[in-house]
Every structure is written in structure tokens, then in C-alpha cells.
Design an enzyme around this catalytic site. Sequence first.
Site, PDB file in Angstrom:
ATOM      1  N   ARG A  15       2.728 -12.685  17.846  1.00 35.64           N
ATOM      2  CA  ARG A  15       3.896 -12.180  17.137  1.00 35.64           C
ATOM      3  C   ARG A  15       4.071 -10.695  17.422  1.00 35.64           C
ATOM      4  NH1 ARG A  15       3.358  -8.928  12.469  1.00 35.64           N
ATOM      5  NH2 ARG A  15       1.564  -9.288  11.109  1.00 35.64           N
ATOM      6  N   LEU A  16       5.292 -10.230  17.289  1.00 33.62           N
ATOM      7  CA  LEU A  16       5.539  -8.804  17.467  1.00 33.62           C
ATOM      8  C   LEU A  16       5.187  -8.078  16.172  1.00 33.62           C
ATOM      9  CD1 LEU A  16       8.995  -8.786  19.324  1.00 33.62           C
ATOM     10  CD2 LEU A  16       6.690  -8.694  20.311  1.00 33.62           C
ATOM     11  N   THR A  27      -6.559   9.686   7.697  1.00 30.20           N
ATOM     12  CA  THR A  27      -6.243   8.309   8.098  1.00 30.20           C
ATOM     13  C   THR A  27      -5.066   8.315   9.070  1.00 30.20           C
ATOM     14  OG1 THR A  27      -4.933   8.086   6.072  1.00 30.20           O
ATOM     15  CG2 THR A  27      -7.129   7.137   6.037  1.00 30.20           C
ATOM     16  N   ARG A  87      -5.956   4.204   3.474  1.00 29.82           N
ATOM     17  CA  ARG A  87      -6.706   4.471   2.244  1.00 29.82           C
ATOM     18  C   ARG A  87      -6.098   3.716   1.052  1.00 29.82           C
ATOM     19  NH1 ARG A  87     -10.781   7.795   1.237  1.00 29.82           N
ATOM     20  NH2 ARG A  87     -11.065   8.692  -0.836  1.00 29.82           N
ATOM     21  N   ALA A 139      -2.433   3.144  10.314  1.00 28.23           N
ATOM     22  CA  ALA A 139      -3.398   4.225  10.159  1.00 28.23           C
ATOM     23  C   ALA A 139      -4.315   4.198  11.375  1.00 28.23           C
ATOM     24  CB  ALA A 139      -4.208   3.993   8.886  1.00 28.23           C
ATOM     25  N   GLU A 153      -5.059   0.794   1.058  1.00 23.73           N
ATOM     26  CA  GLU A 153      -5.623  -0.565   1.033  1.00 23.73           C
ATOM     27  C   GLU A 153      -6.953  -0.569   0.284  1.00 23.73           C
ATOM     28  OE1 GLU A 153      -4.621  -3.514   1.877  1.00 23.73           O
ATOM     29  OE2 GLU A 153      -2.718  -2.847   2.712  1.00 23.73           O
ATOM     30  N   ARG A 155       2.468   4.066  -5.204  1.00 23.17           N
ATOM     31  CA  ARG A 155       2.391   5.469  -4.766  1.00 23.17           C
ATOM     32  C   ARG A 155       3.086   6.438  -5.723  1.00 23.17           C
ATOM     33  NH1 ARG A 155      -1.250   6.907  -0.821  1.00 23.17           N
ATOM     34  NH2 ARG A 155      -1.709   4.967   0.236  1.00 23.17           N
ATOM     35  N   SER A 212       0.827  -1.214   0.000  1.00 21.48           N
ATOM     36  CA  SER A 212       0.000   0.000   0.000  1.00 21.48           C
ATOM     37  C   SER A 212       0.860   1.261   0.000  1.00 21.48           C
ATOM     38  CB  SER A 212      -0.977   0.011   1.195  1.00 21.48           C
ATOM     39  OG  SER A 212      -0.309   0.271   2.409  1.00 21.48           O
ATOM     40  N   HIS A 213       2.160   1.142   0.286  1.00 19.91           N
ATOM     41  CA  HIS A 213       3.045   2.311   0.228  1.00 19.91           C
ATOM     42  C   HIS A 213       4.306   2.006  -0.569  1.00 19.91           C
ATOM     43  CE1 HIS A 213       0.079   3.588   3.080  1.00 19.91           C
ATOM     44  NE2 HIS A 213       0.432   4.825   2.798  1.00 19.91           N
ATOM     45  N   LYS A 234     -12.084   5.056  20.254  1.00 17.45           N
ATOM     46  CA  LYS A 234     -10.664   5.117  20.648  1.00 17.45           C
ATOM     47  C   LYS A 234      -9.816   5.612  19.471  1.00 17.45           C
ATOM     48  CE  LYS A 234     -11.587   1.351  23.815  1.00 17.45           C
ATOM     49  NZ  LYS A 234     -11.198   0.060  24.376  1.00 17.45           N
TER      50      LYS A 234
END
Length: 344
Positions: free
Chosen positions: A304-305, A160, A186, A180, A188, A51, A46-47, A230
Site C-alpha cells: 500500500r502507499l 523525534t 513520542r 518520526a 505514541e 495534544r 497521536s497528534h 540510518k
Amino acid sequence: MTETTLTVAQLTDRVTAVFQKASLNPQQAEAVTEVIVAGERDACKSHGIFRIEGALRTVKAGKVQPQAVPELVQQEASAIVRVNAKGGFANAAFALGLPVLAERARTHGLAALVINDCTHFSALWPEVEAVTAHGLAAMVMCPSYATVAPTGGNKPLLGTNPFAFGWPRQDQPPYVFDFATSVAARGEIELHRRAGKPLPEGWALDAGGNATTEPEAALGGAMLPFGGHKGSAIGTMIELLAGIMIGDLTSPEVLDFLGSTALSPKHGELIIAFSPEAFAAGRAGDPFARAEVLFDAIVGQGARLPSQRRFAARAKSDVQGIVLSEAEIVYLDRLLAEGLDAIG
Ligand code: NDP
Ligand code: PYC
């Protein structure tokens, strides 16, 4: 479908050439290329290269300065380091401010890098990782453009607004999360639209304020904050700290300035660096060793981290290269051949 595998260096050369053809000076082209190639290398599509087109469209529309030379605004010894991006991309401004930020954070225990007047379309984790490489913890945030309805509302207002955090670790990649404050970025939604795939439930509203899983309707309507009230509050905090507090644009103001979400957003960015040793001084325990106990306990439960998937993708790309589809190669070739003329 034919696929092509490129090394990180080969993709870097291609993307740099595309940006230089589109009139970016070497400082801008190098900095922007680095984050886009990193996105592909770490399987963050997505980035990644998708882009580039938006960035070039923004150049063509005259909303970003491709020849900008960012400037450090002198505030001797202050814990607030300010860089004026001079209307260029945020990435070159960040590269200029980072060493000063790191030095001030070591001196004061914490310091902030404020970037003003920048275009920002990239993921935040490359910046977070760069700060953690100095042995510092980091928080990074910026607004975007009004595309997200606050919880209880139904019209785009917040951005976002990505939020990222990093913690340095010895002899292994840092702990990093970056997301985001909307349910999804966005980018995605745009990738779902291109793939002809419906969105998961709960991501967006259409222009009439009704829930939708249609990417086109979502892009014309409003996205939703993650975690209800939140995410809505955290997104608002980012408008306050990384927009209003630093004297830069909020997401609705960005949309007014651009007049379109087809261009990359122009606003400011806030990067805060913390020295864990300075904060823990005089207290029991080494903060880095204590952090490892916490990480071990998380992983010990089978969890997972964050960034673990990304680091695994990076390790694979570094050895096996980055796989691009035929359509992606055609896209890069077209941008390189035609420069800004490729942008309709
Ligand atoms: P995601 O929801 O895909 O992922 C967010 C984070 O959560 C990542 O650090 C990811 O690590 C981690 N994660 C995902 N799944 C798990 C799991 N099961 N356990 C632990 N950690 C997990 O991100 P978004 O779609 O919200 O955002 C994507 C990108 O978009 C971000 O990089 C963000 O900066 C960027 N963005 C940029 C904007 C801008 O204005 N410049 C605006 C909005 C977003 P991993 O990567 O390893 O999966
Ligand atoms: O994916 O939401 C997004 C985004 C907006 C600006 C840059 N990325």
C-alpha cells in the site's frame, strides 16, 4: 462506553472555542485547530485532540505567545522565504508563508520556507499536503526536544525529528509519507502509557540505558532511532538543516529552554518545495505520468502507499463523522469550561 459522533465542522467549532478561551487570537486558534481536527479526522490520534492539553500547558507556562502575529521577513525574489512566527504556533506562520513559497518555487524551480521562533507540536502531513495542492513536491522537517539516543549511545540527545515528503497526483490524493525518525513518535509512547499497554520491543531504553517496554520508564529514559544508524543519521541531518542551518534551536537546546518534555517544543521548521516540471524540463517523459507508473507498480505487488490508511479514514469521517469516546468529550468540555485553569 458511550461514544459521540461529531462532524468535522462541529469538532472544529469546539476545538476553536477551547483555544480562544485559552487566549489564542483568531489567527493562532484557527491554524492550530485545523491540524488537530485533521489528526482526529484522519485517525492520527497521536497528534489529535490529545495534544490540546500540552499546547495549553505551554501557553500557561509562557513558552508560546498565544497572541502572536507571524511576520514575513522580506527577501525580495529570493528562493528562501522566511517567516518569523514571533513565538506563536508554527501553523499560523506556515499559512502565511505558503503562497509565497509556492510562487517562488514556480519561479525558481525550487524554494524553501524557513519558519523561525515557533512552537511546533503537530503532524507534518497537513503542511506537505498543502504544498502538493499547488502542484509541487515537498519535503518538511523539524527538530523536537532531546528524547532520542543516537545509535550506540544511551542518553537523550536528538529529537523525534519528523520528516515528511509529498508528491502531487492528478485527480487523487498526493503521495505522502510522514514519520518520526525515532522508532515511534513520542505521542505514541504517551498513548501506550495512558492505555496501560506495554511498548513493542526495540522502542526505548530506561534511564539506566537498558531496553524497556514500560512506557513510564521509556519517557524517563531514551527513545531509539528507527533503522539504527540510518535513522540516527537522518535525525542528525534534521538537527543540522532545520536547526543549525536556519539559525534556530537544536533539540538539546529546546529541552534546555523548556526544561520539560511536558510542554510543546519551540524551534524552527524547514519546508522545501520543488517543481517537478522545472526539474524534468528538457528530459524525456512527463514526471507526473512516470510517477504514476511507479505507484502502480508498488500497489500492483499488493503493497500500500503511505497515507492510504489516512485517506481512507478521512473519507469515512467526512461521511460518517468523527467518533469520540466519553472521556474525550469530558476532556473537551472541561477545557472549554475552565480554559487555562484546567491545566494543573
Ligand atoms: P507512523 O509510523 O505511524 O507512520 C508513518 C508513515 O508511514 C505514515 O505516512 C503512514 O501512512 C505510513 N505507513 C505506515 N504503515 C505503512 C505501510 N504498511 N505501508 C506503507 N506506508 C505505511 O508514524 P510515526 O509514529 O513515526 O509519526 C506519527 C506522526 O507524528 C507524524 O505525523 C509526525 O509528523 C508526527 N511527529 C511530529 C513531531 C513534531 O515534533 N511535530 C515529532 C515526531 C512525530 P498512514 O498514515 O496511511 O498509515
Ligand atoms: O510525538 O514525538 C512526538 C512529538 C514531539 C513533538 C510533537 N510531537
